[in-house]
Write a protein that holds these residues in place. Structure first.
Motif, PDB file in Angstrom:
ATOM      1  N   LEU A   1       0.831  -1.216   0.000  1.00 48.68           N
ATOM      2  CA  LEU A   1       0.000   0.000   0.000  1.00 48.68           C
ATOM      3  C   LEU A   1       0.863   1.263   0.000  1.00 48.68           C
ATOM      4  N   ALA A   2       1.994   1.212   0.673  1.00 48.70           N
ATOM      5  CA  ALA A   2       2.904   2.369   0.669  1.00 48.70           C
ATOM      6  C   ALA A   2       3.394   2.636  -0.752  1.00 48.70           C
ATOM      7  N   ILE A   3       3.701   1.576  -1.494  1.00 43.48           N
ATOM      8  CA  ILE A   3       4.123   1.730  -2.894  1.00 43.48           C
ATOM      9  C   ILE A   3       2.971   2.280  -3.722  1.00 43.48           C
ATOM     10  N   LYS A   4       1.780   1.723  -3.546  1.00 43.28           N
ATOM     11  CA  LYS A   4       0.603   2.197  -4.294  1.00 43.28           C
ATOM     12  C   LYS A   4       0.371   3.680  -4.016  1.00 43.28           C
ATOM     13  N   ASN A   5       0.450   4.080  -2.756  1.00 44.25           N
ATOM     14  CA  ASN A   5       0.237   5.484  -2.397  1.00 44.25           C
ATOM     15  C   ASN A   5       1.323   6.388  -2.978  1.00 44.25           C
ATOM     16  N   LEU A   6       2.548   5.889  -3.023  1.00 41.21           N
ATOM     17  CA  LEU A   6       3.626   6.662  -3.642  1.00 41.21           C
ATOM     18  C   LEU A   6       3.354   6.848  -5.130  1.00 41.21           C
ATOM     19  N   LEU A   7       2.931   5.783  -5.793  1.00 42.44           N
ATOM     20  CA  LEU A   7       2.641   5.868  -7.228  1.00 42.44           C
ATOM     21  C   LEU A   7       1.505   6.850  -7.508  1.00 42.44           C
ATOM     22  N   ASP A   8       0.577   6.967  -6.554  1.00 43.68           N
ATOM     23  CA  ASP A   8      -0.512   7.951  -6.692  1.00 43.68           C
ATOM     24  C   ASP A   8       0.035   9.374  -6.779  1.00 43.68           C
ATOM     25  N   ARG A   9       1.191   9.606  -6.148  1.00 45.97           N
ATOM     26  CA  ARG A   9       1.759  10.960  -6.090  1.00 45.97           C
ATOM     27  C   ARG A   9       2.695  11.281  -7.250  1.00 45.97           C
ATOM     28  N   VAL A  10       3.028  10.284  -8.061  1.00 43.95           N
ATOM     29  CA  VAL A  10       3.912  10.531  -9.200  1.00 43.95           C
ATOM     30  C   VAL A  10       3.118  11.251 -10.284  1.00 43.95           C
ATOM     31  N   GLU A  11       3.633  12.378 -10.703  1.00 46.89           N
ATOM     32  CA  GLU A  11       2.971  13.170 -11.737  1.00 46.89           C
ATOM     33  C   GLU A  11       3.377  12.669 -13.115  1.00 46.89           C
ATOM     34  N   LEU A  12       2.427  12.659 -14.029  1.00 45.78           N
ATOM     35  CA  LEU A  12       2.724  12.192 -15.382  1.00 45.78           C
ATOM     36  C   LEU A  12       3.815  13.004 -16.060  1.00 45.78           C
ATOM     37  N   ASP A  13       3.931  14.286 -15.723  1.00 42.46           N
ATOM     38  CA  ASP A  13       4.963  15.099 -16.365  1.00 42.46           C
ATOM     39  C   ASP A  13       6.373  14.711 -15.903  1.00 42.46           C
ATOM     40  N   GLN A  14       6.480  13.821 -14.913  1.00 43.03           N
ATOM     41  CA  GLN A  14       7.784  13.321 -14.490  1.00 43.03           C
ATOM     42  C   GLN A  14       8.281  12.201 -15.421  1.00 43.03           C
ATOM     43  N   PHE A  15       7.369  11.619 -16.198  1.00 39.23           N
ATOM     44  CA  PHE A  15       7.749  10.579 -17.151  1.00 39.23           C
ATOM     45  C   PHE A  15       8.461  11.219 -18.334  1.00 39.23           C
ATOM     46  N   PRO A  16       9.505  10.586 -18.846  1.00 40.41           N
ATOM     47  CA  PRO A  16      10.133  11.104 -20.074  1.00 40.41           C
ATOM     48  C   PRO A  16       9.164  10.938 -21.245  1.00 40.41           C
ATOM     49  N   ASP A  17       9.171  11.897 -22.170  1.00 40.22           N
ATOM     50  CA  ASP A  17       8.268  11.850 -23.326  1.00 40.22           C
ATOM     51  C   ASP A  17       8.404  10.553 -24.112  1.00 40.22           C
ATOM     52  N   LEU A  18       9.611  10.043 -24.196  1.00 41.08           N
ATOM     53  CA  LEU A  18       9.861   8.809 -24.933  1.00 41.08           C
ATOM     54  C   LEU A  18       9.035   7.646 -24.380  1.00 41.08           C
ATOM     55  N   LEU A  19       8.740   7.685 -23.094  1.00 37.82           N
ATOM     56  CA  LEU A  19       7.935   6.649 -22.452  1.00 37.82           C
ATOM     57  C   LEU A  19       6.470   7.066 -22.328  1.00 37.82           C
ATOM     58  N   LEU A  20       6.240   8.341 -22.035  1.00 38.16           N
ATOM     59  CA  LEU A  20       4.885   8.808 -21.759  1.00 38.16           C
ATOM     60  C   LEU A  20       3.960   8.726 -22.969  1.00 38.16           C
ATOM     61  N   LYS A  21       4.423   9.161 -24.116  1.00 42.77           N
ATOM     62  CA  LYS A  21       3.555   9.179 -25.301  1.00 42.77           C
ATOM     63  C   LYS A  21       3.058   7.789 -25.684  1.00 42.77           C
ATOM     64  N   PRO A  22       3.951   6.776 -25.800  1.00 45.42           N
ATOM     65  CA  PRO A  22       3.439   5.437 -26.115  1.00 45.42           C
ATOM     66  C   PRO A  22       2.555   4.868 -24.994  1.00 45.42           C
TER      67      PRO A  22
END
Length: 154
Positions: free
Chosen positions: A125-146
């Motif tokens: 649950l701690a991991i799940k809650n952490l993932l909830d806080r990750v913003e999509l703009d933190q993903f590199p475009d190379l990964l985010l777009k696909p």
């Protein structure tokens, strides 16, 4: 629509095949680099300290892929072999895509049993809650777009 369904059914199998073809050490390096870059601020802020000395397994059932994560000296270490995990989050490929793309609320995926937590539920649950806080703009475009494009087809 038929082509979209075909793509959705083929991608998990492609992931499984590529995980067997690409050498494990290259996969580990790529995943380690990507996860540390993505979670850099969270690691620096101490938000992942609970993972130190613990092993989290991420298991993608339909792609037959399994990875283990731990924190050592403010770096997430990724491996493919570990005898025992303290916690395991498992599900199918598409559920992990929906989780990463934030297309569906993570709680919905867990309540519908699309993703399961076994072992130390508090760690999961701690991991799940952490993932909830990750913003999509933190993903590199190379990964985010696909990722986003595929998530729309799931």
């Amino acid at each position: 629509m038929f082509i979209d369904r075909q793509i959705v059914s083929i991608i998990p199998k492609f992931a499984e095949i590529s995980s067997r073809v690409v050498p494990k050490h290259l996969q580990q390096k790529a995943i380690t680099f990507a996860i540390n870059k993505l979670l850099k601020e969270h690691i620096e802020d101490g938000e992942l300290d609970f993972l130190e000395g613990q092993f989290l397994q991420i298991k993608v059932n339909d792609a037959d892929i399994s990875w283990f994560f731990t924190l050592v000296d403010e770096q997430i270490i990724v491996g493919d072999k570990q005898l025992t995990a303290d916690s395991c989050i498992s599900g199918d490929f598409n559920s992990f895509v929906l989780l990463a793309s934030q297309t569906i609320d993570p709680d919905t995926l867990f309540f519908k049993r699309k993703l399961l937590i076994e072992g130390d539920v508090e760690l999961g649950l701690a991991i799940k809650n952490l993932l909830d806080r990750v913003e999509l703009d933190q993903f590199p475009d190379l990964l985010l777009k696909p990722l986003m494009s595929y998530a729309k087809k799931v």
